[in-house]
Structures are given as structure tokens and as C-alpha cells.
Enzyme design. Structure first.
Site, mmCIF file in Angstrom:
data_model
loop_
_atom_site.group_PDB
_atom_site.id
_atom_site.type_symbol
_atom_site.label_atom_id
_atom_site.label_comp_id
_atom_site.label_asym_id
_atom_site.label_seq_id
_atom_site.Cartn_x
_atom_site.Cartn_y
_atom_site.Cartn_z
ATOM 1 N N ASP A 289 -10.667 12.538 4.083
ATOM 2 C CA ASP A 289 -11.352 13.840 3.973
ATOM 3 C C ASP A 289 -12.674 13.711 3.203
ATOM 4 O O ASP A 289 -13.513 14.596 3.280
ATOM 5 C CB ASP A 289 -10.438 14.859 3.277
ATOM 6 C CG ASP A 289 -9.920 14.383 1.926
ATOM 7 O OD1 ASP A 289 -9.782 13.155 1.727
ATOM 8 O OD2 ASP A 289 -9.645 15.231 1.062
ATOM 9 N N THR B 137 -9.882 1.693 -1.988
ATOM 10 C CA THR B 137 -9.530 3.101 -2.243
ATOM 11 C C THR B 137 -9.857 3.571 -3.669
ATOM 12 O O THR B 137 -9.533 4.702 -4.018
ATOM 13 C CB THR B 137 -8.020 3.334 -1.986
ATOM 14 O OG1 THR B 137 -7.282 2.395 -2.766
ATOM 15 C CG2 THR B 137 -7.658 3.180 -0.530
ATOM 16 N N LEU C 66 0.442 4.200 1.743
ATOM 17 C CA LEU C 66 0.745 4.609 3.115
ATOM 18 C C LEU C 66 1.378 3.464 3.904
ATOM 19 O O LEU C 66 2.300 3.688 4.706
ATOM 20 C CB LEU C 66 -0.547 5.073 3.805
ATOM 21 C CG LEU C 66 -0.440 5.381 5.290
ATOM 22 C CD1 LEU C 66 0.599 6.476 5.566
ATOM 23 C CD2 LEU C 66 -1.803 5.805 5.855
ATOM 24 N N TYR D 206 -17.455 5.475 -1.465
ATOM 25 C CA TYR D 206 -16.167 5.389 -0.766
ATOM 26 C C TYR D 206 -16.239 6.172 0.553
ATOM 27 O O TYR D 206 -15.926 5.636 1.626
ATOM 28 C CB TYR D 206 -15.050 5.940 -1.671
ATOM 29 C CG TYR D 206 -13.729 6.174 -0.961
ATOM 30 C CD1 TYR D 206 -12.939 5.100 -0.549
ATOM 31 C CD2 TYR D 206 -13.279 7.473 -0.695
ATOM 32 C CE1 TYR D 206 -11.740 5.315 0.104
ATOM 33 C CE2 TYR D 206 -12.072 7.695 -0.051
ATOM 34 C CZ TYR D 206 -11.301 6.609 0.354
ATOM 35 O OH TYR D 206 -10.113 6.832 1.004
ATOM 36 N N ALA E 218 -7.707 -0.695 2.619
ATOM 37 C CA ALA E 218 -9.005 -0.068 2.350
ATOM 38 C C ALA E 218 -9.366 -0.303 0.900
ATOM 39 O O ALA E 218 -8.505 -0.639 0.081
ATOM 40 C CB ALA E 218 -8.924 1.438 2.624
ATOM 41 N N GLY F 163 0.821 -1.218 0.000
ATOM 42 C CA GLY F 163 0.000 0.000 0.000
ATOM 43 C C GLY F 163 0.852 1.265 0.000
ATOM 44 O O GLY F 163 2.003 1.253 0.446
HETATM 45 N N1 LIG Z 1 -4.537 7.653 -1.196
HETATM 46 C C1 LIG Z 1 -5.123 8.754 -0.754
HETATM 47 O O1 LIG Z 1 -5.016 9.837 -1.376
HETATM 48 C C2 LIG Z 1 -5.910 8.757 0.530
HETATM 49 C C3 LIG Z 1 -6.592 9.923 0.889
HETATM 50 C C4 LIG Z 1 -7.313 9.937 2.086
HETATM 51 C C5 LIG Z 1 -7.354 8.820 2.901
HETATM 52 N N2 LIG Z 1 -6.704 7.692 2.500
HETATM 53 C C6 LIG Z 1 -6.804 6.529 3.386
HETATM 54 O O2 LIG Z 1 -5.492 6.137 3.753
HETATM 55 C C7 LIG Z 1 -5.423 4.717 3.879
HETATM 56 C C8 LIG Z 1 -4.309 4.176 3.022
HETATM 57 O O3 LIG Z 1 -4.579 4.493 1.650
HETATM 58 P P1 LIG Z 1 -3.557 4.104 0.502
HETATM 59 O O4 LIG Z 1 -3.714 5.104 -0.580
HETATM 60 O O5 LIG Z 1 -2.212 3.831 1.095
HETATM 61 O O6 LIG Z 1 -4.191 2.740 -0.015
HETATM 62 P P2 LIG Z 1 -3.632 1.807 -1.191
HETATM 63 O O7 LIG Z 1 -2.313 2.278 -1.684
HETATM 64 O O8 LIG Z 1 -4.757 1.643 -2.175
HETATM 65 O O9 LIG Z 1 -3.361 0.440 -0.428
HETATM 66 C C9 LIG Z 1 -4.405 -0.342 -0.023
HETATM 67 C C10 LIG Z 1 -3.840 -1.616 0.573
HETATM 68 O O10 LIG Z 1 -4.954 -2.447 0.869
HETATM 69 C C11 LIG Z 1 -4.714 -3.747 0.312
HETATM 70 N N3 LIG Z 1 -5.988 -4.338 -0.086
HETATM 71 C C12 LIG Z 1 -6.957 -3.797 -0.835
HETATM 72 N N4 LIG Z 1 -7.964 -4.676 -1.003
HETATM 73 C C13 LIG Z 1 -7.593 -5.798 -0.330
HETATM 74 C C14 LIG Z 1 -8.211 -7.059 -0.111
HETATM 75 N N5 LIG Z 1 -9.409 -7.350 -0.641
HETATM 76 N N6 LIG Z 1 -7.557 -7.966 0.645
HETATM 77 C C15 LIG Z 1 -6.358 -7.678 1.161
HETATM 78 N N7 LIG Z 1 -5.716 -6.511 0.995
HETATM 79 C C16 LIG Z 1 -6.338 -5.584 0.257
HETATM 80 C C17 LIG Z 1 -3.858 -3.475 -0.914
HETATM 81 O O11 LIG Z 1 -3.212 -4.661 -1.272
HETATM 82 P P3 LIG Z 1 -2.847 -4.999 -2.803
HETATM 83 O O12 LIG Z 1 -1.666 -4.138 -3.147
HETATM 84 O O13 LIG Z 1 -2.527 -6.439 -2.770
HETATM 85 O O14 LIG Z 1 -4.052 -4.653 -3.621
HETATM 86 C C18 LIG Z 1 -2.923 -2.387 -0.384
HETATM 87 O O15 LIG Z 1 -1.864 -2.946 0.346
HETATM 88 C C19 LIG Z 1 -6.823 4.199 3.527
HETATM 89 O O16 LIG Z 1 -7.556 4.035 4.691
HETATM 90 C C20 LIG Z 1 -7.430 5.317 2.705
HETATM 91 O O17 LIG Z 1 -8.839 5.321 2.807
HETATM 92 C C21 LIG Z 1 -5.984 7.625 1.340
#
Ligand SMILES: NC(=O)c1ccc[n+]([C@@H]2O[C@H](COP(=O)([O-])OP(=O)(O)OC[C@H]3O[C@@H](n4cnc5c(N)ncnc54)[C@H](OP(=O)(O)O)[C@@H]3O)[C@@H](O)[C@H]2O)c1
Length: 286
Positions: A107, A67, A17, A130, A65, A15
């Protein structure tokens, strides 16, 4: 921290983060476990509980999550599984084992009708599946809070290790003379490595409950793209367009800047500006 903890970082292998948390915790001498989706069944409470026991986990960081903001409109059930059911299950395990759960939210729980930064006390009103599913995840944890629960709402993440808005813009800008980017959505761009370090500061300061945590300052997507292109020394014009000229399936809040003063009050830290953080990302980590 004198006695660093033992962390289970869900999402820590792949992921955006999660990888930053794995890096920062490891640098701070924590013992870190970052199983991928093939290594641990997230919806098997017994498997997670036994992983926690076996590895003497003291802190679970949940960055897993659903995402994909637009796709969530069509995959509602999966979005709720990951964004509501999973944190609920983790909350039960953490409470039962008396260990920390640090859970991340967004947010996009706000509707963007304000024009000053959102505090943790502001009314939520998500506009997308979402956002709704993430809010339900928060609520289910906060309905039964305990003193080792931390929920961190963050926003607009960029950082190494996985595709993100800034990386995509820089890739496109290498081969294009101009890009059209939305200017009527304003938020808080945030560097994953900063967010990971600040999350640790919150733990050290014995924070619990709900926090907003982003880099300081605000930008539109268009401003973020322009600054990234300038920083990278690329020559690509950025044309501002409206959200209606770039239709997307999920509705985004027009304004979702987060007020991080609750974090600053407890830690004494004012997050650095997103522009400084962006430079570090582009010069060092991208
Ligand atoms: N990105 C943003 O701009 C943003 C903004 C606001 C808040 N957030 C919050 O911050 C947090 C981290 O976001 P991020 O952008 O780092 O997320 P991300 O890069 O999309 O990573 C999501 C992680 O969840 C895993 N995952 C997704 N579906 C899965 C499943 N069915 N089973 C097991 N693992 C699964 C993914 O694994 P795979 O790699 O194997 O798919 C990945 O390791 C989340 O709570 C998100 O809501 C993010």
C-alpha cells in the site's frame, strides 16, 4: 484444487507472509519448497532456473523483500536490489519456463491523499524509498505482463512466526500502563494466513495482473493496538498521538486503505474483517 501445484516460496522459511504461505499451501496438499537465504542464491538466475527445473516448480511465490521501511532511506541500493531487481529476474525466469509468478507489493506505493479506498487503477506516488523500490518492481513486471503473473498489493501484516506490529504491542502492553500510538495513519490490517488462503483462491480463479488484497475494514495504528490489547485481555491504556509526535525517517501515507473489489469480482470472496482475523491470531496463533 484437484491437481495441487509445486511451489517455490521465496521467504517461506523465515518471512512473515512466506511462512503463512508455506503452511497454507502444505495444508492444501501442494508440494512446497521454502529455501532460506543460505540454501538458494537469489541473484543467480541459473541457480534459480535449475532449481525450478529440478523440482518441477509450477508456481513461484515471491515474498522476499527489503521491508525495513525506515532503514531503506539509508540503504537505497539494497532496497532496489531486493524490491526491483529480484522480481525482474524472477519474472524473466517464470516467463521463460511458462510458470506462475505470484509477487507481493505494498500500500506504500500510494501517497495517502485520498480518503476513500485505493483501487488498482489509482495513481501511485510513493513517499519513501521502500515504496518507490516496490513500485519499480511492480512496473518492471507489468511492463511485460503475461497470463501467469499475479501481483498482490497488501498492507499492515500481522501473523505468527515473525515480529510484527501486533506482537510488539502485545509484548509492550504486558509491562506498561500506557502506550502512545499514532492515530493519523489509517490502513488495512491483514492476517498473513488469510492473505495466503485468499492468494490461493485467486490462483484457482485464474486471476492474473494486479490485485489489492487485505482483510476488510480499516483502522489507525492506534485502533489496531487498542483492539489487540482488548482482545488479549491486557490492561494497558492506548493514547493517540500524531505522526509528528512520533517522527520516523521514512514518510508514510496518512491513508492507504486498499479497495479489494477486483479480487472479490473474480473469486466471489469478500475478505473477512480484520477484527475477526485479529481474534484468530491472538487466540490461536500468537
Ligand atoms: N509486513 C507488512 O506489513 C507488509 C505490508 C505491505 C506489503 N508487504 C509486502 O509483503 C511481502 C512480504 O513481507 P513480509 O513482512 O512477510 O516480509 P519479511 O517478514 O520481512 O520477510 C522477508 C523475507 O525476505 C528474506 N530476505 C530479506 N533480505 C534477503 C536477502 N538479502 N537475501 C535473501 N533473503 C532475504 C528474509 O529472510 P531472512 O529472515 O533470512 O532475513 C525473509 O524471509 C513483501 O513483498 C512486502 O513488501 C508487507
Amino acid at each position: 484444487m484437484n491437481n495441487p501445484g509445486r511451489a517455490l516460496v521465496l521467504g517461506g522459511k523465515t518471512g512473515l507472509l512466506g511462512q503463512a504461505l508455506t503452511t497454507v499451501l502444505t495444508d492444501e496438499n501442494w508440494t512446497v519448497f521454502a529455501p532460506g537465504r543460505e540454501d538458494l542464491s537469489l541473484f543467480d538466475p541459473e541457480e534459480i532456473a535449475s532449481f525450478v527445473d529440478k523440482n518441477e516448480i509450477s508456481h513461484i511465490f515471491n515474498t522476499v523483500a527489503y521491508t525495513k521501511v525506515d532503514q531503506a532511506e539509508d540503504e537505497r541500493n539494497l532496497a532496489y536490489e531486493l524490491n526491483k531487481k529480484l522480481p525482474t529476474l524472477l519474472g524473466n525466469i517464470a516467463r521463460e519456463k511458462d510458470i506462475y509468478l505470484i509477487h507481493y507489493s505494498t500500500d506504500f506505493v500510494f501517497d495517502g491523499q485520498k480518503n476513500t479506498p485505493y483501487t488498482t487503477k489509482d495513481k501511485t506516488n510513493p513517499l519513501s524509498v521502500y515504496g518507490q523500490s516496490k513500485l519499480e518492481g511492480e512496473k518492471s513486471l507489468l511492463d511485460n505482463p503475461w497470463n501467469k503473473l499475479i501481483i498482490i498489493r497488501t498492507a499492515w501484516l500481522f501473523g505468527p512466526g515473525r515480529s510484527n506490529f501486533v506482537a510488539k504491542i502485545l509484548d509492550l502492553a504486558k509491562n506498561r500502563e500506557a502506550l502512545n500510538v499514532v492515530h493519523d495513519q489509517v490502513g488495512s490490517p491483514t492476517y498473513t494466513l488469510d492473505l495466503a488462503k485468499y492468494s490461493l483462491e485467486l490462483i484457482k480463479s485464474a486471476g492474473h495482473g494486479l490485485y489489492h488484497l487485505t482483510n476488510s475494514g480499516q483502522a489507525s495504528w492506534c485502533e489496531l493496538a487498542s483492539e489487540a490489547i482488548k482482545c488479549a485481555g491486557l490492561h494497558c491504556r492506548v493514547n493517540p498521538i500524531t505522526s509528528s509526535e512520533y517522527p520516523q525517517k521514512a514518510v508514510r501515507p496518512p491513508y492507504s486503505v486498499l479497495d479489494c473489489s477486483k479480487f472479490t469480482e473474480i473469486t466471489g470472496i469478500k475478505p473477512r474483517s480484520w477484527i475477526q482475523a485479529l481474534r484468530d491470531y491472538i487466540f490461536r496463533d500468537s
